[in-house]
Design a protein around this motif. Structure first.
Motif, short mmCIF file in Angstrom:
data_model
loop_
_atom_site.label_atom_id
_atom_site.label_comp_id
_atom_site.label_asym_id
_atom_site.label_seq_id
_atom_site.Cartn_x
_atom_site.Cartn_y
_atom_site.Cartn_z
N UNK A 136 0.84 -1.18 0.00
CA UNK A 136 0.00 0.00 0.00
C UNK A 136 0.89 1.24 0.00
N UNK A 137 0.84 2.04 -1.07
CA UNK A 137 1.73 3.21 -1.13
C UNK A 137 1.41 4.27 -0.09
N UNK A 138 0.22 4.25 0.50
CA UNK A 138 -0.15 5.26 1.48
C UNK A 138 0.49 5.01 2.85
N UNK A 139 1.14 3.86 3.01
CA UNK A 139 1.78 3.58 4.30
C UNK A 139 2.91 4.56 4.59
N UNK A 140 3.61 5.00 3.57
CA UNK A 140 4.73 5.93 3.74
C UNK A 140 4.45 7.29 3.11
N UNK A 141 3.17 7.59 2.88
CA UNK A 141 2.82 8.85 2.22
C UNK A 141 3.12 10.05 3.11
N UNK A 142 2.97 9.91 4.43
CA UNK A 142 3.18 11.05 5.33
C UNK A 142 4.60 11.56 5.24
N UNK A 143 5.57 10.65 5.15
CA UNK A 143 6.98 11.08 5.07
C UNK A 143 7.33 11.57 3.66
N UNK A 144 6.79 10.91 2.65
CA UNK A 144 7.20 11.22 1.28
C UNK A 144 6.49 12.46 0.73
N UNK A 145 5.24 12.65 1.15
CA UNK A 145 4.46 13.76 0.59
C UNK A 145 4.03 14.72 1.71
N UNK A 146 5.01 15.20 2.42
CA UNK A 146 4.73 16.16 3.50
C UNK A 146 4.27 17.49 2.91
N UNK A 147 3.56 18.26 3.72
CA UNK A 147 3.03 19.54 3.27
C UNK A 147 4.16 20.47 2.87
N UNK A 148 4.04 21.09 1.69
CA UNK A 148 5.04 22.02 1.19
C UNK A 148 6.03 21.38 0.25
N UNK A 149 6.08 20.05 0.18
CA UNK A 149 7.03 19.40 -0.73
C UNK A 149 6.55 19.53 -2.17
N UNK A 150 7.52 19.57 -3.08
CA UNK A 150 7.21 19.73 -4.49
C UNK A 150 7.44 18.41 -5.23
N UNK A 151 6.55 18.13 -6.21
CA UNK A 151 6.62 16.87 -6.95
C UNK A 151 6.18 17.10 -8.40
N UNK A 152 6.39 16.06 -9.23
CA UNK A 152 5.92 16.08 -10.62
C UNK A 152 4.79 15.06 -10.72
N UNK A 153 3.64 15.49 -11.25
CA UNK A 153 2.46 14.63 -11.33
C UNK A 153 1.99 14.52 -12.78
N UNK A 154 1.22 13.46 -13.05
CA UNK A 154 0.66 13.21 -14.39
C UNK A 154 -0.85 13.44 -14.34
N UNK A 155 -1.36 14.23 -15.29
CA UNK A 155 -2.79 14.51 -15.35
C UNK A 155 -3.52 13.24 -15.79
N UNK A 156 -4.50 12.78 -14.96
CA UNK A 156 -5.26 11.58 -15.25
C UNK A 156 -6.71 11.88 -15.66
N UNK A 157 -7.27 12.88 -15.05
CA UNK A 157 -8.68 13.18 -15.32
C UNK A 157 -8.97 14.63 -14.97
#
Length: 669
Positions: free
Chosen positions: A416-437
């Motif tokens: 489950x990718x959400x198990x480590x989401x708090x550390x990886x996607x902390x508030x203020x962090x920047x990422x690259x995302x793909x538009x799905x819908x």
């Protein structure tokens, strides 16, 4: 027969010559022996008549000396030796001779008749002495020959027989001669009849040729007398027999009874089974415990199978059959070690809007709900993830052996990718995302498999007003995002795109100040106003009443001009501008300036008039030159006033030099 006729002629000639009357007994004897005696023998028979017995007093003009009663008796005797025939009549004749071309028939007429030997092809054993029926076409032709036809006699008798069969609902026998389009040609006593393909048998016939050359029983179902057409049916005979068989079979049926049948017809919804006189329906759901798309995957035409009676209706004679019920239910043979959490493998047999069915063994299926296919919350259509025929592995989520239900999951086989989401996607962090819908309110993007987030439409751009996300991006594009809010428990991630840059509206607030003037281009005109592109990528709104140009016309698309800021709202990112304000205020300023100039000139003129009055009181007539100078000065001021482009209200006020300062200020306002 010919000898008899010749003998009779000779007898009459002799009687006429001798003038005597042949006794009835003698005549009868002569006629009986005429067929076996020659002409000479007949002459010798009548030669014993003595001349003295001849009546020499008879009238020479008469043909013999007969009384009326004798003549009538002789005529009846003579007529009785011949048959009375009429044209178009069917009579019986006896075969007296057969040659290579014709058959000679004696029908009791004055001459024999000839019939072509070709009309007796159906009777190869024909011999002299046989009795046959013939049709009298003509009593004599140009050669005096009696014309007969056996074919027409057969045809006419056949029509009478066929009509009688139709009227009395009788069964007749016919010979199948050949195949034709849509059926067969049947010979019924010399008459060709049509047997439609649908009337051959109760079951569909695929090969008509197997019936050619057979003799079968039929019923006449239709006759067209005008065109001499006959339609027969063999099917009605079978149906009559089957109806009786159906009653007997249905009366003996019992639920659970196993019968042998033949596959008669295959349809999309099931198979019709012939149980030996009555049909039963084997529904597609009762063919196999497993899921099948069409019955032909399991069964074939003319295949013999055993079926079990599930239900039947005595009145309607409907029988429901089952095939899978002859074998144990697959759930009974399901592995006892299979429990919740076990891993299973199978093949996808059906894909629906809500999920897919995985067949573990034939007859045992589990549902993979769309929410259990992937950790991603963006998956809405199972067909994007699975298709029929795919072999996949899944984990058992629920298992109910009593109700024979099972739910499976695929995503549980991956972390489950959400198990480590708090550390990886902390508030203020920047990422690259793909538009799905995309929706009306925002954009759904995927950061990684199973981690989705939403960019609200208001978080796409600082300066550009976005009515729909498709104006800003499209599906499949990459976007830089920043995490605004993270909710691990509810698996929600709020993202932003504009937050990657500083808020330019802080700067715009210092640039687009109230009453500042900027150049812009009209982008779009609506019922309420227009959207104008201002410097630095900012857009402003012009109300309709502020779109009026100095010439009275309104601004149109792509028009360029100057606009004054009349409203700036930083929070709502709203700038209201006006084009009309620029030229209206410029005109007002010009009016005020002109009015001030006139006011000054009027004040100067007033002072001059006052000075003249004062001087007049002190001057003499010699001082009139001063008055002339004052007059010229006043006329010059009036001339300038007429040339100045002043508004009507202003002119009215200027026309009164004595206007007070309060009135002048009121007019300026």
């Amino acid at each position: 027969m010919a000898k008899k006729q010749e003998a009779e002629k000779e007898l009459k000639a002799k009687e006429a010559e001798l003038g005597i009357e042949t006794l009835p007994k003698e005549k009868e004897s002569i006629e009986s022996e005429a067929d076996s005696l020659s002409i000479e023998q007949i002459k010798s028979t009548i030669a014993h008549v003595k001349p003295e017995d001849f009546d020499w007093d008879a009238d020479d003009k008469k043909f013999g000396n007969y009384s009326d009663s004798d003549r009538e008796a002789l005529e009846k005797l003579y007529d009785g030796t011949f048959s009375s025939i009429n044209k178009g009549e069917i009579i019986s004749g006896i075969v007296v001779n057969i040659n290579n071309k014709d058959v000679v028939l004696n029908i009791g007429f004055k001459s024999d008749g000839l019939v072509s030997l070709s009309e007796f092809r159906d009777t190869p054993d024909l011999k002299v002495g046989d009795e046959v029926d013939v049709f009298v076409e003509s009593q004599e032709d140009a050669n005096g020959q009696l014309v007969l036809s056996r074919k027409r006699a057969k045809t006419q008798k056949s029509w009478e027989r066929i009509n009688s069969a139709l009227d009395n609902d009788e069964i007749i026998t016919g010979f199948v001669k050949s195949r034709t389009k849509g059926g067969l040609i049947v010979d019924i006593m010399g008459v060709e009849a049509f047997l439609p393909g649908s009337q051959i048998d109760i079951k569909p016939i695929r090969d008509y040729d197997v019936y050619v050359g057979k003799t079968m029983e039929f019923k006449v179902v239709k006759i067209n007398h005008e065109f001499k057409n006959v339609v027969v049916s063999h099917k009605v005979l079978i149906e009559d027999d089957l109806e009786n068989q159906k009653t007997e079979i249905v009366a003996k049926l019992e639920k659970g009874q196993v019968l042998e049948g033949t596959v008669k017809n295959i349809t999309d919804f099931g198979v019709f089974i012939d149980l030996g006189g009555v049909d039963g329906l084997l529904h597609i759901t009762d063919i196999s415990w497993g899921r099948i798309e069409h019955p032909k995957e399991v069964l074939a035409l003319d295949q013999k199978i055993n079926v079990v009676v599930l239900d039947f209706d005595d009145e309607k004679k409907r029988i429901a059959l089952g095939l899978k019920q002859l074998t144990p239910h697959p759930w009974q043979s399901l592995d006892e070690n299979l429990v919740i959490g076990s891993k299973v493998k199978g093949k996808i047999v059906t894909v629906a809007d809500y999920g897919a069915f995985l067949e573990i063994i034939p007859g045992v299926e589990g549902l993979i709900h769309v929410s259990e296919m992937s950790w991603s919350q963006n998956l809405r259509n199972p067909q994007e993830f699975l298709k029929v025929g795919d072999e996949v592995e899944a984990q058992v989520l629920t298992l109910d052996r009593d109700d024979r239900k099972m739910s499976l999951g695929i995503k549980q086989l991956t972390p489950d990718p959400w198990q480590h989401a708090a550390e990886k996607y902390a508030q203020g962090t920047q990422h690259i995302a793909t538009v799905k819908n995309m929706t009306n309110f925002g954009v759904f993007v995927e950061l990684e498999d199973g981690i989705d987030g939403l960019i609200h439409i208001s978080d796409l751009s600082w300066s550009k007003k976005v009515n729909h996300p498709n104006e800003f991006t499209k599906v499949g594009e990459k976007l830089d995002v920043v995490v605004l809010e993270l909710d691990v428990d509810n698996r929600k991630l709020s993202l932003g795109h504009k937050q990657l840059e500083e808020n330019p509206w802080d700067t715009f607030e210092t640039i687009f100040t109230i009453d500042s003037i900027h150049e812009g281009t009209v982008l779009k005109v609506t019922d309420k106003g227009a959207i104008v592109a201002l410097p630095y990528g900012v857009e402003g709104f012009v109300p309709t009443k502020h779109m009026v140009k100095e010439d009275g016309k309104s601004l149109k698309g792509d028009d360029t001009g100057e606009f004054k800021i009349i409203e700036f709202n930083k929070e709502n990112k709203r700038i209201v501008i006006s084009h009309a304000r620029i030229w209206e205020e410029a005109r007002t300023e010009a009016r005020v300036q002109e009015f001030e100039n006139r006011k000054k000139e009027a004040k100067v003129a007033t002072n001059a008039v006052k000075k003249v009055k004062d001087s007049v009181e002190k001057s003499t007539l010699g001082d009139l030159s001063v008055l002339a100078q004052l007059k010229e000065q006043m006329e010059g001021a009036e001339s300038k006033a007429r040339k100045a482009p002043a508004a009507a209200p202003a002119k009215k006020e200027e026309a009164t030099p004595e206007a007070t300062e309060e009135e002048s200020e009121e007019a300026a306002k």
